[in-house]
Design an enzyme around this catalytic site. Structure first.
Site, PDB file in Angstrom:
ATOM      1  N   THR A 223       0.831  -1.216   0.000  1.00 23.64           N
ATOM      2  CA  THR A 223       0.000   0.000   0.000  1.00 23.64           C
ATOM      3  C   THR A 223       0.858   1.256   0.000  1.00 23.64           C
ATOM      4  OG1 THR A 223      -1.648  -1.133   1.361  1.00 23.64           O
ATOM      5  CG2 THR A 223      -1.877   1.239   1.185  1.00 23.64           C
ATOM      6  N   ARG A 251     -12.369  -9.367  -1.403  1.00 24.76           N
ATOM      7  CA  ARG A 251     -11.962  -8.793  -0.101  1.00 24.76           C
ATOM      8  C   ARG A 251     -11.495  -7.341  -0.301  1.00 24.76           C
ATOM      9  NH1 ARG A 251      -6.931  -6.341   1.840  1.00 24.76           N
ATOM     10  NH2 ARG A 251      -6.827  -6.656   4.078  1.00 24.76           N
ATOM     11  N   GLY A 253      -9.754  -4.229   1.906  1.00 27.72           N
ATOM     12  CA  GLY A 253      -9.109  -3.911   3.176  1.00 27.72           C
ATOM     13  C   GLY A 253      -9.544  -2.541   3.656  1.00 27.72           C
ATOM     14  N   ASP A 254      -8.611  -1.831   4.285  1.00 33.81           N
ATOM     15  CA  ASP A 254      -8.925  -0.506   4.817  1.00 33.81           C
ATOM     16  C   ASP A 254      -8.733   0.612   3.787  1.00 33.81           C
ATOM     17  OD1 ASP A 254      -6.185  -1.018   4.777  1.00 33.81           O
ATOM     18  OD2 ASP A 254      -5.763   0.261   6.505  1.00 33.81           O
ATOM     19  N   THR A 274      -0.968   1.951   6.204  1.00 31.09           N
ATOM     20  CA  THR A 274      -0.546   0.797   5.411  1.00 31.09           C
ATOM     21  C   THR A 274      -0.420  -0.380   6.373  1.00 31.09           C
ATOM     22  OG1 THR A 274       1.805   1.291   5.753  1.00 31.09           O
ATOM     23  CG2 THR A 274       0.786   2.229   3.790  1.00 31.09           C
ATOM     24  N   GLY A 275      -0.458  -1.581   5.825  1.00 34.12           N
ATOM     25  CA  GLY A 275      -0.359  -2.759   6.688  1.00 34.12           C
ATOM     26  C   GLY A 275      -1.663  -3.519   6.718  1.00 34.12           C
ATOM     27  N   GLY A 277      -5.062  -4.288   6.960  1.00 33.17           N
ATOM     28  CA  GLY A 277      -6.255  -3.454   6.981  1.00 33.17           C
ATOM     29  C   GLY A 277      -7.304  -3.887   7.976  1.00 33.17           C
TER      30      GLY A 277
HETATM   31  N1  GLY Z   1      -3.790  -1.855   4.083  1.00 32.55           N
HETATM   32  C1  GLY Z   1      -3.995  -2.579   2.912  1.00 32.55           C
HETATM   33  C2  GLY Z   1      -4.879  -3.715   3.045  1.00 32.55           C
HETATM   34  O1  GLY Z   1      -4.988  -4.313   4.102  1.00 32.55           O
HETATM   35  O2  GLY Z   1      -5.493  -4.085   2.065  1.00 32.55           O
END
Ligand code: GLY
Length: 371
Positions: A223, A251, A253-254, A274-275, A277
């Site tokens: 990300t 799916r 994420g955040d 980032t990381g 989510g």
């Molecule tokens: N932060 C990116 C994800 O989890 O998709």
């Protein structure tokens, strides 16, 4: 973590005032761009590009999008855009969101396929529609209607990593459908798998195969998040990603979730993540960071408080938290900034105009034990 707010507030005795009151009293801002670091100098190049657009008088959202486009289009960053690691079906699905501070408008796309620059599509959702988020087939249809070209986003390196992941999947008896014969083959060690991959992909470099195996065993999160501030005090932000490697199709994420992977309040500042989510979404991370700043915390403390909430969701159990990688980035309207990670060792990119775009160390909640 430079900036003028803390010193001025202390001198003026303004620390007790609500943050909005203090920030509204400021005049000209120093332009600042921050982003996640990303591999191959992705973050540094992103911040340099965004700063260049701002210096030339460009809009703050155009600036951050031009910055992250470099990383989206770089096939070597397999956590963002073209070349991103695919889902469990071997298809690259991308997520992105953006916020334009001055107009307080926002846009997002989730699980979009076939478009190299989802951040640009998120901006068009914001500009051209009465909606805030488009996903999947609808997002692709919209992008094509807006003139984007549908392309294959799976590079050969990402395809090899996906095959390596498939080969690593085993049932409880250690059996993999990729092994020889019906009776369970002996557990294959890394060397044997690498040899097998070499046979399947004779032209691939050894480091590409070794990296593919690493990705299979430890699916990475990537990300890029980028936040900008210009001289007029205008701010914008963007987050864009290929999401979690080997995810279930669909799916999100955040990153495409406004308030989760990205939030910005033009009166206060912006934040992104980032990381992993899923853990960020459980604390509405970006929104929490900005609200913390709104209530007076400097960016560093606003991030650390948010990371403590993540830790609390695991009863502060560091053994379980060891599997969580999570970073936040925060830029306040007065130019003060910080980044912070759950575990020690992260860096982030910055361009302030005073110095060449560079990386700085993030603050962190926990140190990894050396045992
Ligand atoms: N932060 C990116 C994800 O989890 O998709």
């Amino acid at each position: 973590m430079s900036g003028t707010f803390s010193r001025r507030a202390a001198v003026l005795g303004a620390a007790a005032l609500p943050i909005i009151q203090v920030l509204k009293g400021q005049s000209k801002s120093r332009p600042v761009v921050i982003s996640s670091a990303n591999r191959n100098d992705g973050g540094v190049n992103c911040c340099a590009k965004a700063a260049e657009v701002i210096k030339a008088g460009g809009d703050t959202l155009d600036a951050v999008i031009a910055g992250v486009n470099i990383v989206e289009l770089d096939p070597r960053d397999n956590s963002v855009g073209y070349g991103g690691l695919p889902n469990e079906d071997g298809v690259v699905q991308l997520d992105a969101s953006c916020i334009h501070g001055p107009t307080r408008r926002m846009g997002a796309v989730g699980a979009i396929e076939g478009i190299k620059t989802p951040s640009k599509v998120a901006k068009l959702v914001m500009e051209q529609t009465d909606h805030m988020m488009l996903v999947g087939a609808g997002a692709l249809k919209f992008a094509k209607a807006m003139g984007f070209q549908e392309e294959n986003l799976l590079t050969e390196e990402s395809r090899i990593a996906w095959i390596a992941w498939k080969m690593s999947l085993r049932d409880r008896n250690g059996h993999t459908n990729w092994g020889p014969g019906l009776d369970a083959p002996p557990e294959k060690q890394k060397a044997a798998v690498l040899q097998e991959l070499k046979g399947m992909f004779p032209d691939a470099a050894d480091d590409v195969l070794a990296q593919a195996w690493e990705y299979a065993i430890h699916p990475p999160h990537g990300t890029i998040n980028c936040i900008s501030l210009n001289e007029k005090g205008e701010m914008s932000a963007v987050t864009t990603t290929s999401g979690m490697a080997w995810k279930i199709p669909g799916r999100c994420g955040d990153s495409p979730i406004i308030g989760g992977g990205l939030w910005l309040d033009q009166d206060v500042g912006g934040a992104g993540s980032t990381g992993r989510g899923e853990e960020n979404l459980r604390v509405c991370g970006a929104h929490t960071v900005v609200e913390n700043m709104k209530h007076g915390m400097p960016p560093k403390d606003a991030i650390l408080d948010t990371l403590k909430r993540v830790s609390r969701n695991f009863n502060d159990d560091k053994k379980r938290l060891a599997a969580v990688e999570l970073d936040f980035y925060a830029l306040r309207k007065d130019g003060e900034y910080a980044a912070g990670s759950l575990w020690q060792g992260s860096r982030f990119a910055v361009s302030t105009g005073d110095a060449a775009s560079h990386t700085e160390q993030s603050v962190y909640l926990y140190e990894r034990s050396r045992a």
